[in-house]
Design an enzyme around this catalytic site. Sequence first.
Site, PDB file in Angstrom:
ATOM      1  N   ASP A   1     -10.057 -14.996  30.353  1.00 10.51           N
ATOM      2  CA  ASP A   1      -8.887 -14.433  29.666  1.00 10.51           C
ATOM      3  C   ASP A   1      -8.057 -15.509  28.977  1.00 10.51           C
ATOM      4  O   ASP A   1      -7.662 -16.493  29.591  1.00 10.51           O
ATOM      5  CB  ASP A   1      -8.024 -13.699  30.709  1.00 10.51           C
ATOM      6  CG  ASP A   1      -6.931 -12.858  30.077  1.00 10.51           C
ATOM      7  OD1 ASP A   1      -6.451 -13.206  28.991  1.00 10.51           O
ATOM      8  OD2 ASP A   1      -6.544 -11.849  30.680  1.00 10.51           O
TER       9      ASP A   1
ATOM     10  N   LYS B   1      -1.857   0.372  21.000  1.00 10.73           N
ATOM     11  CA  LYS B   1      -2.902  -0.627  21.111  1.00 10.73           C
ATOM     12  C   LYS B   1      -3.620  -0.782  19.790  1.00 10.73           C
ATOM     13  O   LYS B   1      -3.868   0.188  19.085  1.00 10.73           O
ATOM     14  CB  LYS B   1      -3.905  -0.224  22.203  1.00 10.73           C
ATOM     15  CG  LYS B   1      -5.035  -1.213  22.411  1.00 10.73           C
ATOM     16  CD  LYS B   1      -5.855  -0.870  23.644  1.00 10.73           C
ATOM     17  CE  LYS B   1      -6.799   0.275  23.405  1.00 10.73           C
ATOM     18  NZ  LYS B   1      -7.718   0.473  24.553  1.00 10.73           N
TER      19      LYS B   1
ATOM     20  N   LYS C   1       0.848  -1.193   0.000  1.00  9.91           N
ATOM     21  CA  LYS C   1       0.000   0.000   0.000  1.00  9.91           C
ATOM     22  C   LYS C   1       0.890   1.252   0.000  1.00  9.91           C
ATOM     23  O   LYS C   1       2.060   1.155   0.389  1.00  9.91           O
ATOM     24  CB  LYS C   1      -0.938  -0.015   1.212  1.00  9.91           C
ATOM     25  CG  LYS C   1      -0.286   0.296   2.562  1.00  9.91           C
ATOM     26  CD  LYS C   1      -1.351   0.362   3.624  1.00  9.91           C
ATOM     27  CE  LYS C   1      -0.759   0.706   4.979  1.00  9.91           C
ATOM     28  NZ  LYS C   1      -0.355   2.100   5.128  1.00  9.91           N
TER      29      LYS C   1
ATOM     30  N   GLN D   1      -2.580  -6.132  19.297  1.00  9.72           N
ATOM     31  CA  GLN D   1      -1.231  -5.792  19.752  1.00  9.72           C
ATOM     32  C   GLN D   1      -1.326  -4.720  20.832  1.00  9.72           C
ATOM     33  O   GLN D   1      -2.294  -3.946  20.825  1.00  9.72           O
ATOM     34  CB  GLN D   1      -0.361  -5.284  18.590  1.00  9.72           C
ATOM     35  CG  GLN D   1      -0.822  -3.951  18.017  1.00  9.72           C
ATOM     36  CD  GLN D   1       0.014  -3.462  16.858  1.00  9.72           C
ATOM     37  OE1 GLN D   1       0.585  -4.234  16.108  1.00  9.72           O
ATOM     38  NE2 GLN D   1       0.091  -2.150  16.702  1.00  9.72           N
TER      39      GLN D   1
ATOM     40  N   ARG E   1     -13.335  -4.358  19.949  1.00 13.79           N
ATOM     41  CA  ARG E   1     -14.124  -4.405  21.193  1.00 13.79           C
ATOM     42  C   ARG E   1     -15.601  -4.532  20.821  1.00 13.79           C
ATOM     43  O   ARG E   1     -16.210  -3.603  20.293  1.00 13.79           O
ATOM     44  CB  ARG E   1     -13.875  -3.144  22.022  1.00 13.79           C
ATOM     45  CG  ARG E   1     -14.555  -3.142  23.391  1.00 13.79           C
ATOM     46  CD  ARG E   1     -14.104  -1.944  24.215  1.00 13.79           C
ATOM     47  NE  ARG E   1     -12.682  -2.030  24.519  1.00 13.79           N
ATOM     48  CZ  ARG E   1     -12.173  -2.559  25.634  1.00 13.79           C
ATOM     49  NH1 ARG E   1     -12.978  -3.050  26.560  1.00 13.79           N
ATOM     50  NH2 ARG E   1     -10.870  -2.579  25.819  1.00 13.79           N
TER      51      ARG E   1
ATOM     52  N   HIS F   1      -6.207  -1.096   7.096  1.00  8.79           N
ATOM     53  CA  HIS F   1      -6.075  -1.997   8.246  1.00  8.79           C
ATOM     54  C   HIS F   1      -7.398  -2.176   8.992  1.00  8.79           C
ATOM     55  O   HIS F   1      -7.850  -3.305   9.214  1.00  8.79           O
ATOM     56  CB  HIS F   1      -5.037  -1.457   9.237  1.00  8.79           C
ATOM     57  CG  HIS F   1      -3.674  -1.259   8.659  1.00  8.79           C
ATOM     58  ND1 HIS F   1      -3.190  -1.984   7.596  1.00  8.79           N
ATOM     59  CD2 HIS F   1      -2.673  -0.406   9.006  1.00  8.79           C
ATOM     60  CE1 HIS F   1      -1.968  -1.591   7.318  1.00  8.79           C
ATOM     61  NE2 HIS F   1      -1.630  -0.635   8.159  1.00  8.79           N
TER      62      HIS F   1
ATOM     63  N   TYR G   1     -19.189   3.522  28.357  1.00 13.55           N
ATOM     64  CA  TYR G   1     -17.911   3.418  29.077  1.00 13.55           C
ATOM     65  C   TYR G   1     -18.162   3.686  30.546  1.00 13.55           C
ATOM     66  O   TYR G   1     -18.678   4.745  30.917  1.00 13.55           O
ATOM     67  CB  TYR G   1     -16.909   4.435  28.513  1.00 13.55           C
ATOM     68  CG  TYR G   1     -15.585   4.460  29.252  1.00 13.55           C
ATOM     69  CD1 TYR G   1     -14.696   3.395  29.147  1.00 13.55           C
ATOM     70  CD2 TYR G   1     -15.234   5.542  30.053  1.00 13.55           C
ATOM     71  CE1 TYR G   1     -13.485   3.411  29.823  1.00 13.55           C
ATOM     72  CE2 TYR G   1     -14.025   5.569  30.732  1.00 13.55           C
ATOM     73  CZ  TYR G   1     -13.153   4.494  30.607  1.00 13.55           C
ATOM     74  OH  TYR G   1     -11.955   4.497  31.289  1.00 13.55           O
TER      75      TYR G   1
END
Length: 401
Positions: free
Chosen positions: A307, A252, A56, A281, A256, A148, A389
């Site tokens: 987890d 990060k 790209k 990541q 989510r 991405h 949140y």
Amino acid sequence: EEDFHLLVKQMAEKEKDCANRLFYLALPPSVFKPITSMIKACCMSPTGWTRVIVEKPFGKDSASSADLSDHLQKLFKEEQLYRIDHYLGKEMVQNLISLRFGNMIFGPTWNRDSIASVTITFKEPFGTQGRGGYFDEFGIIRDVMQNHLLQILCLAAMEKPVTTSPDDIRNEKVKVLKAIPSLSLSSCVLGQYCGDPDSDHPDARLGYLEDPTVPEGSSCPTFAAAVLKINNERWDGVPFMLKCGKALDERKAEVRIQYKDVPGDIFNGGTVRNELVIRVQPDESVYVKVMTKTPGMSFNLQETELDLTYKSRYKDARLPEAYERLILDCFVGSQMHFVRSDELAEAWRIFTPLLHTIEQDKPQPIKYKYGSRGPPEADTMAMQNNFVYTGKYNWTAPVHT
């Protein structure tokens, strides 16, 4: 042309019997056309396969991308072209298909009936670091969001493919993209970082416009948040939020998935929405935020997680780098994790009107401080699009011993 004939001569000296040739175009887009024309004219393998990896950016908008695609398709067959997006080589991105379609527990709830919103985030804790001149040509939307993040959205939202063959998977990704209307400026928040004069780090004290390679007065966004809608039976009404930015508070990349509130609450408002988080990541992991009773005599609720953190569960496993995986895929001829031409065309259809509006109207991006979460307006937009949140709980990666 002489240089390419010299290249062919040197390759021929190394080759024995059946020889395959793989060309990796890590080049400015301005020279894609002449280079690929010379590869076709001079460098095709006479005894084996020839494949071309294209990095790209695949153009700057629908027209330039279509022009490049038309040029390449006149020279090579689709099975010879590998449009590389290194995010498709990351462990947790590749794991999305396995998680979704290899587990009965997720399938029945993976839809508009159970899911409130989906947020796909990419954050970098550093600025342009002297590369602002290059970055300013493309901006954060072309650099990260249009490729991405949109690719991750496709894998999270697509229907189950008939098989795991590359074309069956890519067919489903194209169907998702076709169901997404093009973006407008009203569905976005654009930001640009400014320096933090109180920081101890010299880079953090410099804003984007203080990068000497950046044009004076540039309105190029270094942060973008956008809300996409998918007009199909599974996702109608569910907002998909894409967020990406430089000079933010952490490194990060994650998906989510926030579920709806539990109906018929019997815990007096003590419940918090479940979330399934796929962390790409760093600290590759999958975790589910759930409610459970506090240990001991009380009957209060608390938030915790189920987890799967890779470095704890798979201590001796080696996770290959994304490019390592993808280049191996090129060698074996698997195009599963590469972008097909019709995929690319749909991706640009979604983003081109927004990009043209930004270039023509030059809206001023909202300033945010280096090292912050980004513009507060992005958080407001998330709340307006069914993301809740609470701030009560933060996941931390398990300690690897």
